[in-house]
Design a protein around this motif. Structure first.
Motif, PDB file in Angstrom:
ATOM      1  N   PRO B  63       1.098  -1.740  -0.099  1.00  0.00           N
ATOM      2  CA  PRO B  63       0.144   0.051  -0.051  1.00  0.00           C
ATOM      3  C   PRO B  63       0.145   1.117  -0.310  1.00  0.00           C
ATOM      4  N   ILE B 192       6.835  -8.519   0.674  1.00  0.00           N
ATOM      5  CA  ILE B 192       6.638  -6.513   1.231  1.00  0.00           C
ATOM      6  C   ILE B 192       5.383  -6.337   0.880  1.00  0.00           C
ATOM      7  N   ALA B 196       5.244  -6.145   5.168  1.00  0.00           N
ATOM      8  CA  ALA B 196       6.565  -5.527   4.775  1.00  0.00           C
ATOM      9  C   ALA B 196       6.765  -6.324   6.265  1.00  0.00           C
ATOM     10  N   ARG B 197       6.293  -5.792   7.723  1.00  0.00           N
ATOM     11  CA  ARG B 197       6.980  -5.708   8.696  1.00  0.00           C
ATOM     12  C   ARG B 197       7.380  -7.503   9.215  1.00  0.00           C
ATOM     13  N   TYR B 200      10.454  -8.367   6.448  1.00  0.00           N
ATOM     14  CA  TYR B 200      11.917  -7.501   7.460  1.00  0.00           C
ATOM     15  C   TYR B 200      12.460  -8.582   8.132  1.00  0.00           C
ATOM     16  N   ILE B 206      14.604  -5.449   2.191  1.00  0.00           N
ATOM     17  CA  ILE B 206      13.077  -4.278   1.382  1.00  0.00           C
ATOM     18  C   ILE B 206      14.129  -3.108   1.148  1.00  0.00           C
TER      19      ILE B 206
END
Lengths: 325, 312
Positions: B63, B192, B196-197, B200, B206
């Motif tokens: 997003p 991702i 994303a977290r 990671y 990333i």
């Protein structure tokens, strides 16, 4: 409401920043200072601009842009984005130039229809949980198409009262400044002072909390898009008055300019963080880039570059301050 | 066809749409010129595909990610490459290098703004686009913008009626689809986009992945600018104006999730064909530009509403 919310981009490093902010700190002061510097530069380069008529000419086309910025801000308050605002303004411009002078009743009805369509778009986005970026993108084709249907070639005329209205010369201060102050005050009251304003910004930051507090998300988003429709309508009408004619393509630049104005003026894409006063200031900043360049004898070919540079500068500064906070 | 398979392959819908629209068009002219229509559509749709693939990768990365600089990159690349070619075959290699250079430069600029200065992608690419647009406007004054004859021939060339550029980018699309599904880079992009977290914590690099995504998008846009300028016999200031909206429209219509994490290259192709064939059909039926825009817009919104109503 005045908390920073995690920025987008999927970077874990830029996750939620819990530092609270004072009401006006930086968010409006930075653009206000930027505007002051721009005006000072213009006055130094061209002292004649520092008169009633000078300001009037300088700020003439700020009227449509400040209303466009306010419309875009309503949508951004919901953490949405409106990619169709420019063509909507073009549609209002075309409809009003074609109908208002000769067939006022039909003209007014069609314009009311435009605002209802905007409010309906908000309801549709909320009800079906659609991404605003794609819906407004699709809608931009619809507005442009409708504008071309009613006005295939530029033409029509502005009703006399409308042209007279945008050419009003109030004593002491030019019309665009009077309107800017009023618009900023109305916007500030609506979004920052009224209790429903908290709900309106709330659906952009914490929709779940707003819903649990008993407010309808559907109503709030419909109201926001309806407001955007009203402000966009005024922008289109003012454009008709200033240009005294209609053109389906006149409105197109206002999409990106209005987004820039809101962001430069202290708004954020996410989290319902908006600044109505800043949006009006942002509109002036975006508008004055052109004048500043021509006073500096630089080709206005480079106006877009300067606007881009201002965006980068303002947002880069903001991100830098956030990281240090 | 089974439901689960359809949900996993959303591009089928726009392909069905494209076939239906093509059928209607051919039927409305009593079967004449069906292959010619298809061949032309393949040629034009290729340009949507080129930029659509880049936009798809960007949007898939989650997003907030979007590339609004695509039309500006196309314009700058088209003008600069045509400018150094001087309509001579001798300048062909230099022109292509300049186009690729524009793409790389624009991509790096976007990445610096997004990752380095922490500016939201929408505004970063918008601002970079503004700068490139005014560079193009300033450069376009008094410059000749005609393609090298060889490039012109290449952009118009056909093999058995199929445009060569369409074949080329069918192959490119195949490669991208394979990379997305099988390579660690492709899986990283989708990871991702999904979270994303989590990506990671799972060790996905990333910054590197995001930089690559924006670079690819800009380079593809610059290639599209080069080819489109050649295809239309020269660069013009309004040649890319539809491409901002179209690049996003073909991605979404094709079935790529706007929220990221799920991409379909086949969808970009079928949606591009679908959208271009609709324009062709409405042209054939004698529908004016206004109604054509209205119908295109309603289709974009309608398809989105229908596809989103199915459980994800």
């Amino acid at each position: 409401m005045q908390r920073e919310v995690a920025s987008a981009g999927g970077a874990p490093a830029s996750d939620a920043d819990p530092v609270p902010r004072r009401r006006f700190s930086g968010r409006v002061l930075l653009p206000a200072a930027a505007l002051a510097v721009m005006l000072a530069a213009i006055f130094v380069l061209q002292p004649r601009a520092m008169s009633y008529n000078g300001m009037r000419l300088l700020l003439g086309f700020s009227l449509p842009l400040m209303f466009a910025a306010m419309a875009q801000m309503c949508v951004i308050a919901a953490s949405d984005i409106d990619l169709g605002l420019g063509t909507y303004i073009g549609l209002v411009n075309s409809l009003s130039a074609l109908l208002l002078a000769d067939r006022p009743l039909l003209g007014v009805l069609s314009l009311v229809g435009c605002v209802l369509a905007y409010a309906g778009m908000g309801a549709f986005i909320e009800a079906r949980r659609l991404p605003s970026i794609v819906v407004t993108l699709g809608a931009s084709f619809v507005w442009l198409g409708l504008a071309l249907l009613v006005l295939p070639t530029p033409g029509g005329a502005s009703p006399a009262w409308l042209s007279a209205l945008v050419r009003l010369k109030p004593p002491l201060v030019p019309l665009s400044i009077v309107v800017a102050v009023l618009l900023a005050l109305v916007g500030h009251w609506l979004f920052m002072r009224s209790s429903y304003g908290v709900v309106l910004r709330g659906i952009g930051s914490t929709p779940q909390a707003v819903r649990r507090a008993g407010w309808s998300l559907l109503t709030a988003r419909t109201v926001l898009y309806g407001l955007a429709g009203v402000f966009g309508l005024i922008a289109g009408l003012v454009l008709t008055g200033l240009n005294t004619t209609g053109d389906a393509n006149f409105g197109a630049p206002y999409t990106l300019l209005s987004i820039s104005a809101v962001i430069v003026g202290g708004g954020e894409f996410f989290g319902g963080i908006v600044a109505p006063v800043g949006a009006v200031i942002g509109a002036f900043i975006m508008l004055l880039t052109g004048s500043l360049l021509s006073f500096m004898d630089v080709s206005t070919d480079w106006q877009l570059s300067v606007q881009g540079a201002i965006l980068i500068l303002v947002l880069g500064t903001r991100a830098f301050r956030r990281r240090r906070a | 066809m089974n439901r689960r398979w359809l949900d996993a392959n959303p591009w089928v819908w726009s392909l069905i749409g494209a076939v239906l629209v093509w059928g209607l068009t051919v039927a409305s002219v009593e079967g004449r010129g069906g292959m010619e229509t298809l061949s032309t559509a393949l040629g034009f749709a290729t340009f949507y595909v080129i930029v659509g693939i880049g936009q798809m990768l960007v949007i898939s990365a989650g997003p907030g990610n979007i590339d609004l600089s695509i039309p500006s990159v196309m314009m700058l690349s088209g003008y600069l490459s045509m400018g150094v070619m001087h309509a001579q075959d001798a300048g062909l290699v230099l022109g292509v290098l300049v186009a690729l250079g524009v793409g790389l430069g624009a991509g790096i600029a976007n990445v610096v703004l997004i990752r380095g200065l922490n500016i939201p992608p929408m505004i970063a690419t918008l601002a970079a686009g503004f700068v490139m647009q005014s560079m193009t406007i300033a450069y376009s004054r008094g410059s000749t913008a005609k393609p090298a004859p060889l490039l012109l021939q290449f952009s118009l060339a056909r093999v058995l009626g199929v445009p060569v550029i369409a074949l080329l980018f069918l192959a490119v699309a195949g490669v991208v689809a394979f990379v997305l599904a099988r390579s660690s880079f492709g899986r990283s992009v989708l990871a991702i986009g999904q979270n994303a977290r989590a990506a990671y914590l799972a060790g996905v690099r990333i910054p590197r992945t995001m930089a690559a995504v924006y670079l690819v998008s800009s380079v593809l846009a610059s290639v599209a600018g080069l080819l489109l300028a050649a295809y239309s016999g020269g660069a013009s200031l309004n040649m890319a104006e539809d491409f901002l909206l179209m690049s996003i429209a073909v991605v979404v219509l094709g079935g790529t999730a706007i929220s990221g994490g799920q991409a379909t290259v086949a969808g970009v192709w079928s949606a591009s064909l679908f959208l271009y064939l609709i324009v062709t059909m409405l042209n054939v039926l004698g529908v004016g530009a206004g109604l054509r825009y209205v119908i295109t817009g309603l289709i974009i919104i309608g398809v989105l509403a229908v596809s989103k109503s199915r459980p994800a």
